[in-house]
Design an enzyme around this catalytic site. Sequence first.
Site, PDB file in Angstrom:
ATOM      1  N   PHE A 111      -9.311   3.420  -1.393  1.00  0.00           N
ATOM      2  CA  PHE A 111      -9.030   2.707  -0.494  1.00  0.00           C
ATOM      3  C   PHE A 111      -9.864   1.512  -0.330  1.00  0.00           C
ATOM      4  O   PHE A 111     -11.127   1.750  -0.334  1.00  0.00           O
ATOM      5  CB  PHE A 111      -8.886   3.219   1.092  1.00  0.00           C
ATOM      6  CG  PHE A 111      -7.996   2.229   1.814  1.00  0.00           C
ATOM      7  CD1 PHE A 111      -6.619   2.006   1.922  1.00  0.00           C
ATOM      8  CD2 PHE A 111      -8.772   1.661   2.859  1.00  0.00           C
ATOM      9  CE1 PHE A 111      -6.142   1.585   3.041  1.00  0.00           C
ATOM     10  CE2 PHE A 111      -8.067   0.954   3.882  1.00  0.00           C
ATOM     11  CZ  PHE A 111      -6.763   0.622   4.013  1.00  0.00           C
ATOM     12  N   ASP A 182     -13.561  11.229   1.603  1.00  0.00           N
ATOM     13  CA  ASP A 182     -12.776  10.627   2.742  1.00  0.00           C
ATOM     14  C   ASP A 182     -11.361  11.482   2.701  1.00  0.00           C
ATOM     15  O   ASP A 182     -10.679  11.424   1.848  1.00  0.00           O
ATOM     16  CB  ASP A 182     -12.401   9.264   2.338  1.00  0.00           C
ATOM     17  CG  ASP A 182     -11.899   8.464   3.389  1.00  0.00           C
ATOM     18  OD1 ASP A 182     -11.017   8.680   4.033  1.00  0.00           O
ATOM     19  OD2 ASP A 182     -12.094   7.096   3.451  1.00  0.00           O
ATOM     20  N   TYR A 207      -5.571   8.249  13.145  1.00  0.00           N
ATOM     21  CA  TYR A 207      -4.314   7.538  13.830  1.00  0.00           C
ATOM     22  C   TYR A 207      -3.282   7.807  12.722  1.00  0.00           C
ATOM     23  O   TYR A 207      -2.168   7.361  13.098  1.00  0.00           O
ATOM     24  CB  TYR A 207      -4.551   6.199  14.145  1.00  0.00           C
ATOM     25  CG  TYR A 207      -5.119   5.408  12.971  1.00  0.00           C
ATOM     26  CD1 TYR A 207      -4.658   5.105  11.658  1.00  0.00           C
ATOM     27  CD2 TYR A 207      -6.691   5.214  12.965  1.00  0.00           C
ATOM     28  CE1 TYR A 207      -5.181   4.457  10.820  1.00  0.00           C
ATOM     29  CE2 TYR A 207      -7.391   4.611  12.019  1.00  0.00           C
ATOM     30  CZ  TYR A 207      -6.582   4.142  10.760  1.00  0.00           C
ATOM     31  OH  TYR A 207      -7.435   3.477   9.823  1.00  0.00           O
ATOM     32  N   LYS A 208      -3.511   8.480  11.689  1.00  0.00           N
ATOM     33  CA  LYS A 208      -2.439   8.684  10.566  1.00  0.00           C
ATOM     34  C   LYS A 208      -1.750   9.883  11.012  1.00  0.00           C
ATOM     35  O   LYS A 208      -0.920  10.055  12.008  1.00  0.00           O
ATOM     36  CB  LYS A 208      -3.035   8.556   9.315  1.00  0.00           C
ATOM     37  CG  LYS A 208      -3.431   7.269   8.738  1.00  0.00           C
ATOM     38  CD  LYS A 208      -4.333   7.188   7.654  1.00  0.00           C
ATOM     39  CE  LYS A 208      -4.623   5.573   7.285  1.00  0.00           C
ATOM     40  NZ  LYS A 208      -5.771   5.555   6.350  1.00  0.00           N
ATOM     41  N   ARG A 354       6.312   2.981  -0.154  1.00  0.00           N
ATOM     42  CA  ARG A 354       5.544   4.218   0.143  1.00  0.00           C
ATOM     43  C   ARG A 354       6.213   4.855   1.323  1.00  0.00           C
ATOM     44  O   ARG A 354       6.742   4.276   2.362  1.00  0.00           O
ATOM     45  CB  ARG A 354       4.205   3.689   0.610  1.00  0.00           C
ATOM     46  CG  ARG A 354       3.234   4.729   0.527  1.00  0.00           C
ATOM     47  CD  ARG A 354       1.813   4.206   0.916  1.00  0.00           C
ATOM     48  NE  ARG A 354       1.619   3.681   2.155  1.00  0.00           N
ATOM     49  CZ  ARG A 354       0.543   3.699   2.931  1.00  0.00           C
ATOM     50  NH1 ARG A 354      -0.698   4.238   2.339  1.00  0.00           N
ATOM     51  NH2 ARG A 354       0.488   3.322   4.093  1.00  0.00           N
TER      52      ARG A 354
HETATM   53  C1  LIG Z   1      -6.601   4.296   6.538  1.00  0.00           C
HETATM   54  C2  LIG Z   1      -7.858   4.155   5.752  1.00  0.00           C
HETATM   55  C3  LIG Z   1      -8.876   3.678   6.248  1.00  0.00           C
HETATM   56  C4  LIG Z   1      -9.138   2.766   7.260  1.00  0.00           C
HETATM   57  O1  LIG Z   1     -10.374   2.566   7.806  1.00  0.00           O
HETATM   58  P1  LIG Z   1     -10.275   1.828   9.444  1.00  0.00           P
HETATM   59  O2  LIG Z   1     -11.709   1.577   9.384  1.00  0.00           O
HETATM   60  O3  LIG Z   1     -10.042   2.875  10.218  1.00  0.00           O
HETATM   61  O4  LIG Z   1      -9.443   0.713   9.162  1.00  0.00           O
HETATM   62  C5  LIG Z   1     -10.195   3.651   5.387  1.00  0.00           C
HETATM   63  N1  LIG Z   1     -10.173   4.358   4.394  1.00  0.00           N
HETATM   64  C6  LIG Z   1      -9.253   5.218   3.616  1.00  0.00           C
HETATM   65  C7  LIG Z   1      -9.154   5.892   2.475  1.00  0.00           C
HETATM   66  C8  LIG Z   1      -7.945   5.178   4.492  1.00  0.00           C
HETATM   67  O5  LIG Z   1      -6.823   5.804   4.245  1.00  0.00           O
END
Ligand SMILES: *Cc1c(COP(=O)(O)O)cnc(C)c1O
Length: 395
Positions: A111, A182, A207-208, A354
Amino acid sequence: MSLPKKHLFEMPEGVIYLDGNSLGPLPKGVAEKVQQAVTDEWGQALIRGWNGCGWMDQPARVGDMVGRFIGAPAGSVVMGDTLSIKVFQALSAALAMRPDRRVILSDTGNFPTDLYMAEGLIRLKDAGYELRKVAPEDVADAVTSDVAVVMLTEVDYRTGRKHDMAAITKKAQAAGAVMIWDLAHSAGALEVDVTEAGCEFAVGCTYKYLNGGPGAPAFIYVRPDLTEQAEPALSGWLGHSAPFAFDVTYTPAPSIERMRVGTPPVLQMTALEEALRLWEDVEMADIRAASLALSEQFIAEVEDRCPALSLISPREGARRGSQVSFAFEHGYAAMQALIDRGVIGDFRAPDVMRFGFTPLYLDASDVTAAVEILSDVLDNRLWDDPTYTAAKKVT
Ligand SMILES: *Cc1c(COP(=O)(O)O)cnc(C)c1O
């Protein structure tokens, strides 16, 4: 336990929600709990709430609740901040554990914020560090003896491709590197065992799949034997060993609480804590089995009825997280048209549609109904409409 637990969620009428991989829906009871925290705790207890309502202990208490989803023992997970911050903290602490090495290894499927945070840390350190990005399938072979840290996201946000956490951790550690996982798309989606994998660090958001609400705090895990070696880069007062001594010099807490930074988001964490109660009688093995069944059904029905879409997720369930992605040239507009008809998924550039599968509130009939609407959108070119082609700020 019986799935789904649809009746335990507030879901708008007429919505089939296939985006719980991005923002989980609102569990029943959360609104009342937050309301109560506002009126009774904040309103009445005022500053006494830090002790009297357990606010100060909440990041560690909820950390233990989240630890259960990733196989982490009590006292090894703490909540706070956003995932981007937790990535930064883990990476910084990990690099300090390998002072003679200069390479952070990640993959091009990670990400972007994880990669951006690494870039920022490298600039800040200004000491010749390099972020090396390889294709996801090449990671295991790219762990050379100059790699300080391997930093990966287990499940690819775009394709759902899943890394072999235990195997890569083993490879990384055999080469002398520190492993950071992660788990943003793993916690609450599939079985994770950081203890068995033996990784040094893990981070993720809530939050997911954990339904903590927009802006819910992130988590960080440090392997228990390394807690006191994990240097907090963001040395905020609540990570101090005695915050209320108000010492002018920083001394990190001996526990995982050294990864706390500042004042925790009490109301948001209250929403998360209440949302996690849903899982008390849920086994992750059951969730995983149901998610794979729903995903397989979706793939089969889409391939049968929507020939314009091509699967970009791994076909084999074991190599996939809890989402399924299809490429379609007009994916953005098609997703807008779909959302307009109550089937909520999302779009990731350049052409990815998705769909997340969350067995807590989805069943086979939802999948069939969603594919029915999707095939209508495609067969009748309902996406080919200017209201659907104009890009919005958040996709
Ligand atoms: C959703 C997600 C994020 C989001 O990061 P925030 O700091 O919470 O906005 C980061 N890394 C990954 C791999 C994600 O899926």
